[in-house]
Design a protein around this motif. Structure first.
Motif, short mmCIF file in Angstrom:
data_model
loop_
_atom_site.label_atom_id
_atom_site.label_comp_id
_atom_site.label_asym_id
_atom_site.label_seq_id
_atom_site.Cartn_x
_atom_site.Cartn_y
_atom_site.Cartn_z
N VAL A 67 33.02 42.69 60.20
CA VAL A 67 32.61 42.41 58.81
C VAL A 67 33.85 42.03 57.99
O VAL A 67 33.83 41.06 57.22
N ASN A 68 34.93 42.79 58.16
CA ASN A 68 36.16 42.47 57.41
C ASN A 68 36.64 41.06 57.74
O ASN A 68 37.07 40.31 56.86
N GLU A 69 36.55 40.72 59.01
CA GLU A 69 36.98 39.39 59.43
C GLU A 69 36.12 38.31 58.76
O GLU A 69 36.63 37.33 58.22
N LEU A 70 34.82 38.56 58.76
CA LEU A 70 33.90 37.56 58.17
C LEU A 70 34.07 37.45 56.66
O LEU A 70 33.96 36.37 56.08
N LEU A 71 34.34 38.61 56.00
CA LEU A 71 34.44 38.60 54.53
C LEU A 71 35.83 38.18 54.04
O LEU A 71 36.03 38.03 52.84
N TRP A 72 36.78 38.02 54.95
CA TRP A 72 38.16 37.72 54.55
C TRP A 72 38.22 36.51 53.61
O TRP A 72 38.90 36.53 52.60
N ASN A 73 37.49 35.47 53.96
CA ASN A 73 37.54 34.26 53.13
C ASN A 73 36.39 34.15 52.13
O ASN A 73 36.17 33.09 51.55
N TRP A 74 35.67 35.22 51.94
CA TRP A 74 34.66 35.24 50.88
C TRP A 74 35.37 35.63 49.60
O TRP A 74 35.79 36.77 49.43
N GLU A 75 35.57 34.67 48.71
CA GLU A 75 36.46 34.91 47.57
C GLU A 75 35.85 34.59 46.21
O GLU A 75 36.06 35.29 45.24
N ARG A 76 35.14 33.48 46.13
CA ARG A 76 34.66 33.04 44.82
C ARG A 76 33.29 33.63 44.49
O ARG A 76 32.46 33.81 45.37
N ASN A 77 33.09 33.84 43.18
CA ASN A 77 31.82 34.40 42.73
C ASN A 77 30.61 33.60 43.21
O ASN A 77 29.57 34.15 43.53
N PHE B 160 43.71 41.76 38.35
CA PHE B 160 43.89 40.35 38.01
C PHE B 160 42.53 39.66 37.88
O PHE B 160 42.29 38.88 36.96
N ALA B 161 41.62 39.99 38.79
CA ALA B 161 40.29 39.36 38.76
C ALA B 161 39.56 39.70 37.47
O ALA B 161 38.93 38.85 36.85
N VAL B 162 39.65 40.98 37.03
CA VAL B 162 38.96 41.39 35.81
C VAL B 162 39.57 40.70 34.58
O VAL B 162 38.87 40.31 33.65
N GLY B 163 40.91 40.56 34.60
CA GLY B 163 41.59 40.01 33.43
C GLY B 163 41.63 38.48 33.41
O GLY B 163 42.04 37.89 32.41
N ALA B 164 41.19 37.83 34.49
CA ALA B 164 41.33 36.37 34.56
C ALA B 164 40.38 35.67 33.59
O ALA B 164 39.32 36.19 33.25
N ASN C 46 38.54 33.19 34.10
CA ASN C 46 37.26 32.83 34.73
C ASN C 46 36.61 34.02 35.45
O ASN C 46 35.80 33.83 36.35
N ALA C 47 36.99 35.25 35.04
CA ALA C 47 36.56 36.46 35.77
C ALA C 47 35.13 36.38 36.31
O ALA C 47 34.90 36.54 37.50
N TYR C 48 34.19 36.15 35.40
CA TYR C 48 32.78 36.16 35.82
C TYR C 48 32.15 34.77 35.85
O TYR C 48 30.94 34.63 35.94
N ARG C 49 33.03 33.76 35.75
CA ARG C 49 32.49 32.40 35.90
C ARG C 49 32.30 32.11 37.40
O ARG C 49 32.89 32.80 38.23
N ILE D 81 33.34 39.19 40.71
CA ILE D 81 32.14 39.72 41.37
C ILE D 81 32.47 40.11 42.81
O ILE D 81 32.13 41.19 43.29
N VAL D 82 33.20 39.22 43.47
CA VAL D 82 33.54 39.48 44.88
C VAL D 82 34.41 40.73 45.00
O VAL D 82 34.15 41.60 45.84
N GLU D 83 35.43 40.83 44.14
CA GLU D 83 36.33 42.00 44.24
C GLU D 83 35.57 43.29 43.95
O GLU D 83 35.81 44.32 44.57
N CYS D 84 34.65 43.23 42.97
CA CYS D 84 33.87 44.44 42.66
C CYS D 84 32.98 44.84 43.83
O CYS D 84 32.92 46.01 44.20
#
Ligand code: HEM
Length: 410
Positions: free
Chosen positions: A77-87, A175-179, A181-184, A190-193
């Protein structure tokens, strides 16, 4: 891990507690004396069962992660989710069906999320970045070490053995929360959460298997909803109180928007809506109720603080800063009680200079006083902060949040 000094281990507080600007009244004490009386009427849900969050965890994610760990599915699962990055990114193929269903549901923003407020919060994060990074980075990090349950969880989990990587992962989240485009759709919050929610659920399954964690725990399962709320208050509630204390000009709309981005973030992390404060008054009320009873000194907290400040000093050097400045900055941020709990050394020079120089630096930044009124020493603090923030923003790029499969090795 840096050498742990016996002197530091012996330092502990007594009497009434004050967690930075957060703890208003009572000392850490048996929860049976205090109970839970915060009303769901004060939450974003506006109603709810009102169950004590000390006994609530994450009913959706916890059984799923227990099952994935037991099935040995997590490394894949970690391997598959490694490149799951954008909301807006579709999930990769090959994930177990139960996990896929969970994530598809967990990645949805709550119905009450307000796009306009999220946009305003992003602007606020940008314009007030220096204070927010200071409060949520070193501030939140040091406060967390004075929360015994969190300090012990972090120390005995896998990440506790490699704090540099852990700090980097946490900065990725910050960084994701403060960016902007955080929730754009092109943001990453969303991904980091969702990934963090999976990590916490895994920790709830793993830590009870750690003999050293179990030996000192007064609970069977870590990271309850109450624990999550406590940590949440060390982030936005702490930052807002500090900015008010420093007299940073903040409009009502900005304050509301900043609260909103953290309300949405709480939801995305798996905190139930009936516990998420609807207003700043509700947040203050909740934090006053739960902070004091969840804070105090631990040997693990002292060790983690030492590592954190050592890292901070390394990042900010060679400015004439290094460890004494970092110690004093941390003490200034979290207050004497927490600093003493955490075994932060007193610094004769900087402990005197920072409380005088920092408020003037803030006023200068906000255009409230002219340059000649800013003492020279303020620029050393400013330089250290800039270096730290640069580190904070770049460090996270080297790593990704992954689900742990084990605890800290015995
Ligand atoms: C992991 C954030 C509450 C304990 C993480 C991670 C993030 C994070 C971003 C992933 C980074 C990593 O794996 O190192 C948060 C936020 C919280 C919160 C934003 C609340 C708003 C808590 C609480 C506890 C806790 C209350 C414990 C009482 C842990 C542990 C890990 C973790 C043990 C895993 C470390 C490992 O992989 O070994 N958290 N956290 N967190 N968190 Fe939290």
């Amino acid at each position: 891990m840096a050498e742990f000094s016996r002197r530091k281990a012996l330092i502990s507080g007594g009497g009434l507690a004050a967690l930075g600007a957060l703890v208003a009244a009572a000392p850490a004490q048996a929860r049976s004396l205090v109970g839970w009386s915060w009303s769901p009427g004060e939450s974003v849900a506006g109603s709810g069962a009102g169950a004590d969050p000390h006994w609530v965890w994450d009913a959706e994610a916890d059984p799923l992660l227990a099952s994935l760990l037991e099935r040995g599915a997590v490394p894949k699962v970690n391997e598959l989710l490694w490149n799951w990055e954008r909301n807006d990114q579709p999930l990769p193929g090959g994930l177990p069906a139960d996990l896929r269903d969970f994530i598809e549901h967990a990645r949805q923003l709550p119905s009450w999320a307000d796009r306009d407020k999220l946009e305003r919060a992003a602007e606020f994060n940008k314009s007030r970045g220096i204070y927010l990074n200071l409060c949520n980075g070193p501030g939140g990090g040091i406060l967390a070490t004075a929360i015994p349950k969190e300090a012990r969880s972090v120390y005995y989990s896998a990440g506790g053995a490699d704090m540099e990587d852990r700090v980097a992962k946490t900065s990725l989240f910050g960084f994701a929360v403060g960016a902007l485009n955080a929730y754009r759709p092109d943001g990453t919050c969303i991904v980091e959460c969702v990934k963090t929610r999976l990590v916490h659920a895994a920790v709830r399954h793993l830590l009870p298997q750690s003999p050293r964690w179990k030996a000192g725990a007064d609970e069977d399962i870590p990271i309850s909803q109450e624990d999550m709320l406590v940590t949440w208050h060390t982030l936005p509630t702490f930052a807002m109180r500090k900015m008010r204390e420093w007299e940073v000009p903040i409009t009502d709309a900005e304050a509301e928007a900043y609260l909103h981005v953290w309300q949405v973030t709480a939801h995305m992390l798996g905190i139930a809506d009936e516990y998420i404060p609807a207003t700043w008054a509700a947040a203050d009320h909740q934090s006053d109720q739960i902070l004091a009873r969840n804070t105090g000194p631990t040997p693990e907290g002292v060790k983690l603080t030492d590592v954190l400040l050592g890292q901070l000093a390394e990042q900010t050097s060679p400015a004439s800063t290094s460890r004494p400045l970092c110690n004093a900055l941390a003490r200034y941020l979290v207050g004497d009680r927490v600093a003493d709990w955490d075994g932060i050394q007193r610094e004769p020079v900087w402990d005197r200079v920072i409380p005088e120089a920092w408020p003037l630096l803030v006023k200068f930044r906000e255009g409230l006083i002219p340059l000649p009124m800013v003492p020279e020493a303020a620029w050393t603090i400013d330089e250290a902060l800039r270096k730290y923030i640069f580190f904070y923003l770049t460090k996270g790029q080297e790593t990704k949040i992954e689900i742990p499969t084990h605890n800290r090795p015995e």
